[in-house]
Design a protein around this motif. Sequence first.
Motif, mmCIF file in Angstrom:
data_model
loop_
_atom_site.group_PDB
_atom_site.id
_atom_site.type_symbol
_atom_site.label_atom_id
_atom_site.label_comp_id
_atom_site.label_asym_id
_atom_site.label_seq_id
_atom_site.Cartn_x
_atom_site.Cartn_y
_atom_site.Cartn_z
ATOM 1 N N ASP A 216 -16.757 77.236 -84.980
ATOM 2 C CA ASP A 216 -17.270 78.174 -84.001
ATOM 3 C C ASP A 216 -16.274 78.396 -82.866
ATOM 4 O O ASP A 216 -15.410 77.566 -82.608
ATOM 5 C CB ASP A 216 -18.585 77.648 -83.411
ATOM 6 N N ILE A 217 -16.422 79.560 -82.223
ATOM 7 C CA ILE A 217 -15.619 79.856 -81.044
ATOM 8 C C ILE A 217 -16.544 79.781 -79.835
ATOM 9 O O ILE A 217 -17.601 80.414 -79.830
ATOM 10 C CB ILE A 217 -14.998 81.263 -81.149
ATOM 11 N N ALA B 99 -19.996 73.056 -77.299
ATOM 12 C CA ALA B 99 -20.712 72.575 -78.475
ATOM 13 C C ALA B 99 -19.772 71.733 -79.315
ATOM 14 O O ALA B 99 -18.559 71.968 -79.315
ATOM 15 C CB ALA B 99 -21.230 73.763 -79.292
ATOM 16 N N THR C 72 -17.045 73.086 -82.614
ATOM 17 C CA THR C 72 -15.998 74.051 -82.280
ATOM 18 C C THR C 72 -14.641 73.407 -82.541
ATOM 19 O O THR C 72 -14.538 72.273 -82.996
ATOM 20 C CB THR C 72 -16.091 74.464 -80.807
ATOM 21 N N ALA C 73 -13.613 74.201 -82.299
ATOM 22 C CA ALA C 73 -12.239 73.705 -82.135
ATOM 23 C C ALA C 73 -11.508 73.386 -83.419
ATOM 24 O O ALA C 73 -10.445 72.790 -83.372
ATOM 25 C CB ALA C 73 -12.176 72.499 -81.210
ATOM 26 N N GLN D 232 -9.153 79.177 -75.227
ATOM 27 C CA GLN D 232 -10.541 79.152 -75.711
ATOM 28 C C GLN D 232 -10.732 80.084 -76.897
ATOM 29 O O GLN D 232 -11.520 79.810 -77.788
ATOM 30 C CB GLN D 232 -11.490 79.526 -74.581
ATOM 31 N N ASP D 233 -9.985 81.195 -76.933
ATOM 32 C CA ASP D 233 -10.116 82.106 -78.071
ATOM 33 C C ASP D 233 -9.330 81.606 -79.279
ATOM 34 O O ASP D 233 -9.810 81.665 -80.407
ATOM 35 C CB ASP D 233 -9.589 83.498 -77.692
ATOM 36 N N VAL E 173 -7.826 78.480 -80.013
ATOM 37 C CA VAL E 173 -8.102 77.158 -80.585
ATOM 38 C C VAL E 173 -9.593 76.903 -80.677
ATOM 39 O O VAL E 173 -10.059 76.281 -81.618
ATOM 40 C CB VAL E 173 -7.403 76.078 -79.740
ATOM 41 N N GLY E 174 -10.353 77.391 -79.699
ATOM 42 C CA GLY E 174 -11.774 77.182 -79.733
ATOM 43 C C GLY E 174 -12.241 75.935 -79.031
ATOM 44 O O GLY E 174 -13.404 75.588 -79.120
ATOM 45 N N ALA E 175 -11.338 75.240 -78.342
ATOM 46 C CA ALA E 175 -11.730 74.019 -77.644
ATOM 47 C C ALA E 175 -11.940 74.320 -76.176
ATOM 48 O O ALA E 175 -11.194 75.099 -75.579
ATOM 49 C CB ALA E 175 -10.658 72.954 -77.797
ATOM 50 N N ASN E 176 -12.962 73.701 -75.589
ATOM 51 C CA ASN E 176 -13.171 73.879 -74.156
ATOM 52 C C ASN E 176 -12.144 73.129 -73.338
ATOM 53 O O ASN E 176 -11.800 73.545 -72.250
ATOM 54 C CB ASN E 176 -14.571 73.380 -73.777
#
Lengths: 160, 91, 84
Positions: A106-107, A116, A119-120, B46-47, B49-52
């Motif tokens: 997920d993004i 969440a 993700t990642a 964030q776009d 890799v998707g990690a916060n």
Amino acid sequence: MSEMSKIVRSISNLLLPFILIYGFYIILHGHLTPGGGFQGGAVVASGLVMVLVAYGSERFASWVKEKHLSVLESIGALGFISLAFLGLSTAFFYNFLAGKGGLFGDIPPEGSNPGALNTAGTLPLMNLAVGLKVIAGLASIVLVMGLASHYFKQGGENDT
Amino acid sequence: MSKRDLVGVISLLILVGFLGLGAASMREFGVVDRAYMDDYIISHSQDEVGANNAVTSVVFDYRGFDTLGEATILFAAVVGVIVIFRREVHE
Amino acid sequence: MDLLSLVHIILPLLIVVAAGFAVLLRDLISCTIALAAMSLLLSLEFYILHAPDVAIAEAGVGACITTAIIILAISMTKREEDER
């Protein structure tokens, strides 16, 4: 290193689950909160080292074999490098799972959000591999040094 | 004061002088002069890799080679310690 | 002067004091404990400088594993430093 007193052993028994849970929390939430594989692995390994110092290296070696720690460390290193090679169709260390949906795909929404776990992309798997490697590496360093210190303290010189 | 102490004091003074010189020419605390890479990572990680956690996305994705080197260093340290101490462990 | 800048001044001084104890003490176990205290204060300093990653790594490696390794090394030799 010999066994310590009963007070030290009881306190280390009491503290070990909390340290392990905190370390695995840092490893598994590495892509959301501060920390990651190395930091969480160092925390878990310090918990194992606390047990080693409290119970003595001989009793600890009867629970955790040094051979198994070596195998775990190699599994961690191989997992990390093979995850890096799996994205080789685009580039080395390419994050091939991110944004594809499915597991860890997920993004997250833009900006500040609580985040969440799903993700990642490959980051949680890489965190897990590096954490396994750091746990096994640091624990096996201290374990081997403890066993050798017992040997040197006896003053033995009988080489194989 | 012997000759050896004199040499030590002089080299320490030279070291302190150079460190002070370096510290005097540092920029203001917490201010960056070039921030292109920082801005790119903060706005795109964030776009892409998707990690916060942007630090983890740098460590494991943008700069993965550094982490590979760190893992290699740890592996070399473990191998060195085991090679030195293992002969005594298994009689 | 607010509280945080006061902490920024006091904490490095405490780190230097702990490092001085680690050099000056005679009993080697006490030196190791002083070194662990220095490491813990250093991790606190990293935390108030907004680097929690480094702080966790420093607290785990510096304050626990280094202490254990140095204590193992002391147990191989003797506890007191030699008088010169």
